[in-house]
Design a protein around this motif. Structure first.
Motif, mmCIF file in Angstrom:
data_model
loop_
_atom_site.group_PDB
_atom_site.id
_atom_site.type_symbol
_atom_site.label_atom_id
_atom_site.label_comp_id
_atom_site.label_asym_id
_atom_site.label_seq_id
_atom_site.Cartn_x
_atom_site.Cartn_y
_atom_site.Cartn_z
ATOM 1 N N LYS A 143 1.020 -1.390 -0.023
ATOM 2 C CA LYS A 143 0.012 0.092 -0.108
ATOM 3 C C LYS A 143 0.949 1.175 0.028
ATOM 4 N N ARG A 200 1.469 4.638 1.875
ATOM 5 C CA ARG A 200 1.134 5.590 2.953
ATOM 6 C C ARG A 200 1.720 7.075 2.827
ATOM 7 N N ASN A 216 -7.807 6.170 -4.812
ATOM 8 C CA ASN A 216 -7.701 4.734 -5.069
ATOM 9 C C ASN A 216 -8.313 4.375 -6.669
ATOM 10 N N GLU A 256 -5.262 7.682 6.191
ATOM 11 C CA GLU A 256 -5.665 6.617 5.319
ATOM 12 C C GLU A 256 -4.505 6.047 4.318
ATOM 13 N N ASP A 257 -4.277 4.713 4.278
ATOM 14 C CA ASP A 257 -3.431 4.174 3.175
ATOM 15 C C ASP A 257 -4.139 3.913 1.901
ATOM 16 N N SER A 258 -3.431 3.881 0.878
ATOM 17 C CA SER A 258 -4.377 3.397 -0.260
ATOM 18 C C SER A 258 -4.712 2.224 -0.219
ATOM 19 N N GLN A 259 -5.635 1.671 -1.125
ATOM 20 C CA GLN A 259 -5.986 0.108 -1.249
ATOM 21 C C GLN A 259 -4.738 -0.825 -1.544
ATOM 22 N N GLY A 260 -4.845 -1.825 -1.119
ATOM 23 C CA GLY A 260 -3.529 -2.831 -1.238
ATOM 24 C C GLY A 260 -3.504 -3.442 -2.458
ATOM 25 N N THR A 261 -2.155 -3.816 -3.156
ATOM 26 C CA THR A 261 -2.220 -4.668 -4.307
ATOM 27 C C THR A 261 -1.263 -5.781 -3.880
ATOM 28 N N ILE A 321 0.886 -0.160 -8.012
ATOM 29 C CA ILE A 321 -0.119 0.399 -7.056
ATOM 30 C C ILE A 321 -0.818 1.288 -7.877
ATOM 31 N N TYR A 370 3.814 -2.423 3.989
ATOM 32 C CA TYR A 370 3.332 -3.948 3.580
ATOM 33 C C TYR A 370 2.438 -4.572 4.736
ATOM 34 N N GLN A 371 1.618 -5.544 4.288
ATOM 35 C CA GLN A 371 0.783 -6.523 5.268
ATOM 36 C C GLN A 371 1.239 -7.917 4.852
#
Length: 183
Positions: free
Chosen positions: A95, A97, A130, A141-146, A155, A182-183
């Motif tokens: 994502k 941030r 996004n 907020e963070d962006s949507q994840g890829t 992204i 990262y997640q």
């Protein structure tokens, strides 16, 4: 009073605990997180180097497209490319941030203020969204994840002008720091 007695008195006074004016805690701040092994290159540059500049050119946008508060105009899609190195581990979620300390970031709206120059546009901010058009509050907020696949990911984001009132012509430039998380 002799020197030894005076020295003993000073030592005794220093050793006496000062009465506590400190109150009990009002609460606890709990911090959670984790350290990941994923460190993807960003636009071919080492992560954390600050070496990436992503330029989004709006060109000319008519003030008439931003005549009332809440109108948006000039949607420009752009992408942040990550990976290409083996430390960019497949299966992770990447994502964007945004740096909450960026000087142009309006902490109330989560959008970017326009640079304060002599010929600056009025009543305009810049919004990042996004890929699906959902606005991102860049302060919270963070962006949507890829998902990272093949040691890389893209992204996708959108930049657009946002009217805070009837827009007036002028330069409408801004910037914000970002990092990949990262997640």
């Amino acid at each position: 009073m002799n020197v030894i007695a005076a020295s003993s008195l000073v030592i005794a006074l220093v050793a006496i605990p000062v009465s506590s004016a400190i109150a009990a805690n009002d609460g606890t701040i709990e911090i959670s997180g984790r350290i990941t092994a994923t460190t993807c290159e960003v636009e071919g540059k080492p992560p954390g180097s600050g070496a990436v500049t992503k330029t989004v050119d709006f060109g000319d946008i008519s003030a008439g497209n931003l005549a009332t508060e809440g109108q948006t105009s000039g949607d420009r899609g752009f992408q942040i490319h990550i990976g290409g190195n083996t430390e960019c581990v497949d299966g992770g979620l990447a994502k964007i941030r945004f740096d909450p300390a960026s000087p142009s970031l309006d902490r109330t709206t989560g959008r970017l203020n326009i640079d304060a120059v002599a010929d600056a546009a009025k009543n305009v901010q810049i919004q990042i969204a996004n890929q699906d058009g959902t606005p991102i509050n860049m302060y919270t907020e963070d962006s949507q994840g890829t998902t990272i696949v093949g040691n890389s990911a893209v992204i996708p984001l959108i930049a657009r002008y946002y009217s805070t009132g009837k827009a007036e012509k002028g330069a409408a430039n801004s910037r914000v720091g970002f990092q990949v998380v990262y997640q």
